[in-house]
Scaffold this motif. Structure first.
Motif, short mmCIF file in Angstrom:
data_model
loop_
_atom_site.label_atom_id
_atom_site.label_comp_id
_atom_site.label_asym_id
_atom_site.label_seq_id
_atom_site.Cartn_x
_atom_site.Cartn_y
_atom_site.Cartn_z
N LYS A 120 0.83 -1.21 0.00
CA LYS A 120 0.00 0.00 0.00
C LYS A 120 0.86 1.26 0.00
O LYS A 120 0.41 2.32 0.37
CB LYS A 120 -0.92 -0.01 1.21
CG LYS A 120 -1.92 -1.14 1.16
CD LYS A 120 -2.77 -1.16 2.39
CE LYS A 120 -3.70 -2.37 2.33
NZ LYS A 120 -4.30 -2.66 3.61
N SER A 121 2.12 1.14 -0.36
CA SER A 121 3.05 2.26 -0.50
C SER A 121 3.44 2.91 0.82
O SER A 121 3.91 4.03 0.84
CB SER A 121 2.50 3.33 -1.46
OG SER A 121 2.29 2.77 -2.73
N LYS A 122 3.25 2.23 1.94
CA LYS A 122 3.71 2.78 3.21
C LYS A 122 5.23 2.76 3.26
O LYS A 122 5.87 1.87 2.72
CB LYS A 122 3.16 1.98 4.39
CG LYS A 122 1.71 2.21 4.66
CD LYS A 122 1.29 1.50 5.93
CE LYS A 122 -0.17 1.73 6.24
NZ LYS A 122 -0.57 1.03 7.46
N VAL A 123 5.78 3.76 3.92
CA VAL A 123 7.23 3.88 4.08
C VAL A 123 7.52 4.05 5.56
O VAL A 123 6.87 4.84 6.24
CB VAL A 123 7.78 5.10 3.30
CG1 VAL A 123 9.25 5.32 3.58
CG2 VAL A 123 7.53 4.92 1.81
N SER A 124 8.51 3.31 6.06
CA SER A 124 8.90 3.44 7.47
C SER A 124 10.23 4.15 7.58
O SER A 124 11.14 3.93 6.78
CB SER A 124 9.04 2.06 8.13
OG SER A 124 7.79 1.55 8.44
N GLN A 125 10.33 5.00 8.60
CA GLN A 125 11.61 5.60 8.97
C GLN A 125 12.19 4.71 10.06
O GLN A 125 11.54 4.45 11.07
CB GLN A 125 11.39 7.01 9.50
CG GLN A 125 12.66 7.65 10.05
CD GLN A 125 12.39 9.03 10.60
OE1 GLN A 125 12.10 9.94 9.83
NE2 GLN A 125 12.49 9.19 11.90
N ILE A 126 13.39 4.23 9.87
CA ILE A 126 14.02 3.30 10.81
C ILE A 126 15.27 3.96 11.39
O ILE A 126 16.11 4.46 10.63
CB ILE A 126 14.39 1.98 10.11
CG1 ILE A 126 13.11 1.30 9.62
CG2 ILE A 126 15.19 1.07 11.02
CD1 ILE A 126 13.33 0.07 8.79
N GLU A 127 15.36 3.96 12.71
CA GLU A 127 16.57 4.47 13.37
C GLU A 127 17.64 3.39 13.26
O GLU A 127 17.44 2.25 13.70
CB GLU A 127 16.29 4.79 14.83
CG GLU A 127 17.46 5.42 15.52
CD GLU A 127 17.15 5.80 16.95
OE1 GLU A 127 18.09 5.76 17.75
OE2 GLU A 127 16.00 6.12 17.26
N ILE A 128 18.77 3.73 12.70
CA ILE A 128 19.79 2.72 12.40
C ILE A 128 20.40 2.14 13.67
O ILE A 128 20.65 0.94 13.75
CB ILE A 128 20.87 3.30 11.47
CG1 ILE A 128 20.23 3.56 10.10
CG2 ILE A 128 22.07 2.36 11.34
CD1 ILE A 128 21.10 4.27 9.12
N SER A 129 20.64 2.94 14.70
CA SER A 129 21.31 2.43 15.90
C SER A 129 20.51 1.33 16.60
O SER A 129 21.07 0.43 17.20
CB SER A 129 21.60 3.56 16.88
OG SER A 129 20.40 4.16 17.31
N THR A 130 19.18 1.38 16.50
CA THR A 130 18.33 0.38 17.16
C THR A 130 17.58 -0.50 16.16
O THR A 130 17.00 -1.50 16.55
CB THR A 130 17.29 1.06 18.06
OG1 THR A 130 16.44 1.89 17.25
CG2 THR A 130 17.96 1.89 19.15
N PHE A 137 4.96 6.50 7.21
CA PHE A 137 4.31 7.43 6.29
C PHE A 137 3.48 6.62 5.30
O PHE A 137 3.84 5.52 4.93
CB PHE A 137 5.36 8.23 5.50
CG PHE A 137 6.33 8.97 6.35
CD1 PHE A 137 6.07 10.26 6.77
CD2 PHE A 137 7.52 8.37 6.74
CE1 PHE A 137 6.98 10.94 7.55
CE2 PHE A 137 8.44 9.05 7.52
CZ PHE A 137 8.16 10.33 7.93
N GLN A 138 2.36 7.19 4.89
CA GLN A 138 1.58 6.56 3.83
C GLN A 138 1.03 7.65 2.92
O GLN A 138 0.89 8.80 3.34
CB GLN A 138 0.46 5.71 4.40
CG GLN A 138 -0.70 6.46 5.00
CD GLN A 138 -1.79 5.48 5.43
OE1 GLN A 138 -1.51 4.34 5.76
NE2 GLN A 138 -3.00 5.94 5.43
N PRO A 139 0.74 7.29 1.67
CA PRO A 139 0.22 8.30 0.75
C PRO A 139 -1.05 8.93 1.31
O PRO A 139 -1.91 8.24 1.86
CB PRO A 139 -0.09 7.51 -0.52
CG PRO A 139 0.72 6.28 -0.42
CD PRO A 139 0.85 5.98 1.04
N ALA A 140 -1.15 10.25 1.20
CA ALA A 140 -2.31 10.97 1.72
C ALA A 140 -3.56 10.65 0.90
O ALA A 140 -4.64 10.50 1.44
CB ALA A 140 -2.05 12.47 1.71
N ASP A 141 -3.41 10.55 -0.40
CA ASP A 141 -4.54 10.30 -1.29
C ASP A 141 -3.96 9.83 -2.61
O ASP A 141 -2.91 10.29 -3.04
CB ASP A 141 -5.32 11.61 -1.48
CG ASP A 141 -6.62 11.42 -2.25
OD1 ASP A 141 -6.72 10.47 -3.04
OD2 ASP A 141 -7.53 12.23 -2.05
#
Length: 152
Positions: A120-130, A137-141
């Motif tokens: 569904k085009s979701k994107v995650s921000q991942i902290e590299i140290s952990t 984030f996901q598309p607004a529309d």
């Protein structure tokens, strides 16, 4: 004729670094060349002596992306795992559930990476140290461009 004339003008390589696997990811850093293979191996070559330094099985599937960090190596496998390595030892690993061909993107500060997590085009921000998800984030529309943040 065109091919023959181009072949005559091609320069020969100074060195050929060989491995036994199909290379799917590559990253150059200082005097090292790091490659990832279709079988899931990470190999590091010393470009000063033109020999392999180390090799290890990093993923259960194709290595899609590699990147040197100050304190290790970040890798992504086709099976969806992102792993942090130091001297061939896995320090941390996280499953992203992204099994497509979408490679992670490294933030400029090199503290976060971004990876697609589902169809569904979701994107995650991942902290590299952990290697933990800090934001999704996901598309607004579908008709509008851009993303909205979940839980920010």
């Amino acid at each position: 004729f065109f091919i023959q004339s181009n072949l005559r003008n091609m320069t020969r390589p100074d060195y050929i670094l060989r491995n036994d696997h199909v290379t799917t990811a590559i990253h150059k850093h200082k005097s090292s060349l790091m490659t990832g293979t279709e079988e899931g191996y990470v190999q590091i070559f010393d470009t000063e002596i033109m020999r392999p330094q180390s090799s290890w099985l990093a993923h259960k599937a194709q290595v899609m992306k590699l990147h040197y960090l100050d304190d290790g190596i970040l890798s992504q496998g086709r099976e969806g795992a992102i792993s942090l390595w130091k001297n061939g030892i896995c320090l941390k690993s996280a499953q992203t559930y992204s099994t497509g061909f979408c490679r992670f993107a490294l933030a400029e500060n090199m503290r976060h990476c971004y990876v697609g997590i589902d169809e569904k085009s979701k994107v995650s921000q991942i902290e590299i140290s952990t290697l933990s998800v800090t934001k999704t984030f996901q598309p607004a529309d579908h008709k509008k461009k851009g993303f909205r943040s979940e839980g920010s």
